[in-house]
Write an enzyme that holds these catalytic residues in place. Sequence first.
Site, PDB file in Angstrom:
ATOM      1  N   GLN A  56      -0.679 -20.731  20.716  1.00 35.64           N
ATOM      2  CA  GLN A  56      -1.943 -21.096  20.098  1.00 35.64           C
ATOM      3  C   GLN A  56      -2.321 -22.565  20.296  1.00 35.64           C
ATOM      4  O   GLN A  56      -3.480 -22.929  20.169  1.00 35.64           O
ATOM      5  CB  GLN A  56      -1.905 -20.759  18.599  1.00 35.64           C
ATOM      6  CG  GLN A  56      -1.823 -19.261  18.360  1.00 35.64           C
ATOM      7  CD  GLN A  56      -1.768 -18.898  16.896  1.00 35.64           C
ATOM      8  OE1 GLN A  56      -0.715 -18.893  16.291  1.00 35.64           O
ATOM      9  NE2 GLN A  56      -2.910 -18.595  16.302  1.00 35.64           N
ATOM     10  N   HIS A  76      -5.603 -13.107  30.598  1.00 34.25           N
ATOM     11  CA  HIS A  76      -6.141 -13.201  31.957  1.00 34.25           C
ATOM     12  C   HIS A  76      -6.645 -11.839  32.454  1.00 34.25           C
ATOM     13  O   HIS A  76      -7.687 -11.745  33.094  1.00 34.25           O
ATOM     14  CB  HIS A  76      -5.078 -13.740  32.929  1.00 34.25           C
ATOM     15  CG  HIS A  76      -4.698 -15.160  32.614  1.00 34.25           C
ATOM     16  ND1 HIS A  76      -3.550 -15.745  33.058  1.00 34.25           N
ATOM     17  CD2 HIS A  76      -5.325 -16.105  31.872  1.00 34.25           C
ATOM     18  CE1 HIS A  76      -3.491 -16.993  32.613  1.00 34.25           C
ATOM     19  NE2 HIS A  76      -4.554 -17.230  31.890  1.00 34.25           N
ATOM     20  N   ASP A  89      -4.905 -21.169  27.878  1.00 36.68           N
ATOM     21  CA  ASP A  89      -4.485 -21.914  29.079  1.00 36.68           C
ATOM     22  C   ASP A  89      -4.419 -23.421  28.803  1.00 36.68           C
ATOM     23  O   ASP A  89      -3.508 -24.107  29.266  1.00 36.68           O
ATOM     24  CB  ASP A  89      -5.469 -21.686  30.240  1.00 36.68           C
ATOM     25  CG  ASP A  89      -5.323 -20.290  30.841  1.00 36.68           C
ATOM     26  OD1 ASP A  89      -4.523 -19.499  30.319  1.00 36.68           O
ATOM     27  OD2 ASP A  89      -6.027 -20.005  31.833  1.00 36.68           O
ATOM     28  N   ARG A 114       6.672 -26.631  10.983  1.00 36.74           N
ATOM     29  CA  ARG A 114       7.102 -25.352  11.578  1.00 36.74           C
ATOM     30  C   ARG A 114       6.313 -25.128  12.864  1.00 36.74           C
ATOM     31  O   ARG A 114       5.087 -25.017  12.826  1.00 36.74           O
ATOM     32  CB  ARG A 114       6.845 -24.194  10.609  1.00 36.74           C
ATOM     33  CG  ARG A 114       7.117 -22.832  11.241  1.00 36.74           C
ATOM     34  CD  ARG A 114       6.769 -21.673  10.315  1.00 36.74           C
ATOM     35  NE  ARG A 114       7.001 -20.395  10.963  1.00 36.74           N
ATOM     36  CZ  ARG A 114       6.087 -19.441  11.128  1.00 36.74           C
ATOM     37  NH1 ARG A 114       4.869 -19.576  10.675  1.00 36.74           N
ATOM     38  NH2 ARG A 114       6.405 -18.315  11.746  1.00 36.74           N
ATOM     39  N   HIS A 159       6.896 -16.366  18.564  1.00 35.77           N
ATOM     40  CA  HIS A 159       5.675 -16.106  17.789  1.00 35.77           C
ATOM     41  C   HIS A 159       4.726 -15.351  18.730  1.00 35.77           C
ATOM     42  O   HIS A 159       3.847 -15.936  19.349  1.00 35.77           O
ATOM     43  CB  HIS A 159       5.081 -17.437  17.328  1.00 35.77           C
ATOM     44  CG  HIS A 159       4.015 -17.324  16.281  1.00 35.77           C
ATOM     45  ND1 HIS A 159       4.102 -17.940  15.047  1.00 35.77           N
ATOM     46  CD2 HIS A 159       2.819 -16.692  16.277  1.00 35.77           C
ATOM     47  CE1 HIS A 159       3.010 -17.693  14.348  1.00 35.77           C
ATOM     48  NE2 HIS A 159       2.214 -16.928  15.063  1.00 35.77           N
ATOM     49  N   ASN A 203       8.287 -13.905  14.190  1.00 32.01           N
ATOM     50  CA  ASN A 203       7.098 -14.045  13.355  1.00 32.01           C
ATOM     51  C   ASN A 203       6.373 -12.710  13.254  1.00 32.01           C
ATOM     52  O   ASN A 203       5.968 -12.139  14.275  1.00 32.01           O
ATOM     53  CB  ASN A 203       6.142 -15.079  13.949  1.00 32.01           C
ATOM     54  CG  ASN A 203       4.904 -15.264  13.070  1.00 32.01           C
ATOM     55  OD1 ASN A 203       5.005 -15.813  11.977  1.00 32.01           O
ATOM     56  ND2 ASN A 203       3.759 -14.785  13.531  1.00 32.01           N
ATOM     57  N   GLU A 204       6.235 -12.194  12.044  1.00 28.74           N
ATOM     58  CA  GLU A 204       5.398 -11.031  11.735  1.00 28.74           C
ATOM     59  C   GLU A 204       5.590  -9.832  12.657  1.00 28.74           C
ATOM     60  O   GLU A 204       4.647  -9.438  13.379  1.00 28.74           O
ATOM     61  CB  GLU A 204       3.929 -11.442  11.779  1.00 28.74           C
ATOM     62  CG  GLU A 204       3.571 -12.547  10.849  1.00 28.74           C
ATOM     63  CD  GLU A 204       2.066 -12.753  10.742  1.00 28.74           C
ATOM     64  OE1 GLU A 204       1.346 -12.333  11.662  1.00 28.74           O
ATOM     65  OE2 GLU A 204       1.625 -13.308   9.752  1.00 28.74           O
ATOM     66  N   ASN A 343       4.582 -14.782   5.173  1.00 32.09           N
ATOM     67  CA  ASN A 343       3.212 -15.171   5.517  1.00 32.09           C
ATOM     68  C   ASN A 343       2.288 -14.414   4.586  1.00 32.09           C
ATOM     69  O   ASN A 343       2.219 -13.177   4.630  1.00 32.09           O
ATOM     70  CB  ASN A 343       2.875 -14.805   6.969  1.00 32.09           C
ATOM     71  CG  ASN A 343       3.556 -15.724   7.961  1.00 32.09           C
ATOM     72  OD1 ASN A 343       4.277 -16.659   7.575  1.00 32.09           O
ATOM     73  ND2 ASN A 343       3.332 -15.485   9.243  1.00 32.09           N
ATOM     74  N   TYR A 345      -1.679 -14.109   3.200  1.00 35.04           N
ATOM     75  CA  TYR A 345      -3.075 -14.512   3.342  1.00 35.04           C
ATOM     76  C   TYR A 345      -3.983 -13.825   2.317  1.00 35.04           C
ATOM     77  O   TYR A 345      -4.925 -14.415   1.843  1.00 35.04           O
ATOM     78  CB  TYR A 345      -3.586 -14.190   4.755  1.00 35.04           C
ATOM     79  CG  TYR A 345      -3.044 -15.141   5.808  1.00 35.04           C
ATOM     80  CD1 TYR A 345      -3.738 -16.290   6.143  1.00 35.04           C
ATOM     81  CD2 TYR A 345      -1.834 -14.892   6.455  1.00 35.04           C
ATOM     82  CE1 TYR A 345      -3.255 -17.182   7.096  1.00 35.04           C
ATOM     83  CE2 TYR A 345      -1.336 -15.776   7.413  1.00 35.04           C
ATOM     84  CZ  TYR A 345      -2.061 -16.924   7.727  1.00 35.04           C
ATOM     85  OH  TYR A 345      -1.577 -17.804   8.668  1.00 35.04           O
ATOM     86  N   GLU A 412       3.525 -19.241   6.080  1.00 41.13           N
ATOM     87  CA  GLU A 412       2.097 -19.373   6.414  1.00 41.13           C
ATOM     88  C   GLU A 412       1.241 -18.976   5.228  1.00 41.13           C
ATOM     89  O   GLU A 412       1.593 -18.057   4.470  1.00 41.13           O
ATOM     90  CB  GLU A 412       1.696 -18.454   7.583  1.00 41.13           C
ATOM     91  CG  GLU A 412       2.119 -18.947   8.928  1.00 41.13           C
ATOM     92  CD  GLU A 412       1.686 -18.022  10.054  1.00 41.13           C
ATOM     93  OE1 GLU A 412       0.588 -17.424   9.964  1.00 41.13           O
ATOM     94  OE2 GLU A 412       2.453 -17.903  11.027  1.00 41.13           O
TER      95      GLU A 412
END
Length: 504
Positions: A56, A76, A89, A114, A159, A203-204, A343, A345, A412
């Site tokens: 990310q 891509h 990219d 993290r 991740h 992660n998740e 995490n 949200y 998170e």
Amino acid sequence: MKKYSYHLLLVVAFCFLHTRSVTAINAQKICELKHKIGSEKFPSNFSFGVSTAAYQIEGAWNEDGKGLSIWDTFTHDHPEMIDDRSNGDIGPDSYHRFEQDLAALKELKVNFYRFSISWPRILPNGDISSKNQKGIDYYNMVINKLISNGIEPMVTMIHYDLPQALSDLGGFTNEIFIKYFRYYADTLYENFGDRVKVWVTFNEPFDYCVPGYGSCNFPPMVRASGVADYMCMETTLKAHAAAYRLYKAKYFETQGGKVGITISSRFLYSKTNDNDAVDRGMQYSLGWLAHPIFSLSGNYPYIMIEDIVSNSQKEGRAWPRLSALKSWWLNAIKGSGDFLGLNYYSSRYVEEALPPKGVVPSWDHDAHLKYDIDSKWRRAKSTWLYCVPEGLEDLLKWIRDNYNNVEVIITENGWSDEGTLDDSERIDYLKAHLQAVLNAVNSGCNVSRYTHWSLIDNFEWQRGYTEKFGLYYVNLTSENKERIPKRSAIYYKRVIETKTVIDN
Ligand code: BGC
């Protein structure tokens, strides 16, 4: 000169927004947690951080010997799968601009950072035979600079960005993955473990297994719901346990760190006091991985084994799509977490869906639940994200009661918007969720850290750059990709300095 005046403009705009927002303090909040339990201040050993992930933020997708990840190939080959047809990219370009991230981290005065390591940057083919020293050097630089500035590194091993070479072997549906992951983890412990003391293996998992191997809208785009996604979750559990056991056997004595896993979860409520539906929902989400690792008995939640064995029989299968773990794996997995990375949200209402919904077979169909929201909950830019701070408090209490009060690190928690610098909504969200965490701590929940997602605006997976979660705005179109603090950054910094959920 052009750059200088642009920067000046942003700072002036920010000051204007900042002054304006102070006068708007009494404006209606997007969400609040009204009740407070006990003391106003976090314990002195509670720590605060921020989080990012390699794909990310890093950019440099094909530089210095990095191999391909499934996110490189997915973006891509399928730009139509990304809302703005963008990719990672270049993005915030942290591979070349770590100094700018470091400046933001120092300004925030975070206790820890993290971040995740890009597996194909250090092992381009996923295998230790392909070691890339330049990738190792990059993460050594990051870790050393963090430490020399008093910021603790906390590392996620993967991740979402699986090496493409391993995906070509079947990825998480091939049990050989467990071995690859164990050797990858070994490489990480060996190279960085003298300085990294908190490791998150995955992660998740639900979020890459179910869309990635079930419904086909996440890489590697396998459509085999109720089968391959279940294999992915099981391989993840086993690989996690293998990496955990390796650390305990080979490194713990000299390195003395902790290894855990990050699981995403909502809390579920019932409008009709249907506790069975709530329990079913919690077991099918958080419990799927947390029960085998953190419950006293281990193994998958009983309700999942029972449902899925019976559904598999009805489907006329030769063997169940999910069955109880055999004793060797059951014991290797049980207890394989020094902490539960959470995490959080948002939350939902839940009720049983009869007849079941979803294609057959699928997680949706096996769980046979339907979800709803409260019309009073305020929504973020992300369609799935509603502000429900009490859900975090209740979830932490649920973990306390179901998993023997295991240590929880909130890895998170965050809010999305269009990217405004005057992000009063993010401040409301942050404040309410910090109060929820503090309430949980005051109620005896063993929560040790809070991590805000995210340090900077970044590539938001299928949403591209259309949704922003950062405490810092990133000027993606400028050459320098400046990081500019939003109002929430200033708020969070004051929380960190005072360890108190302060008012605006
Ligand atoms: C993921 C992040 C993502 C965030 C917001 C989390 O589930 O771990 O990578 O950016 O949600 O969608």
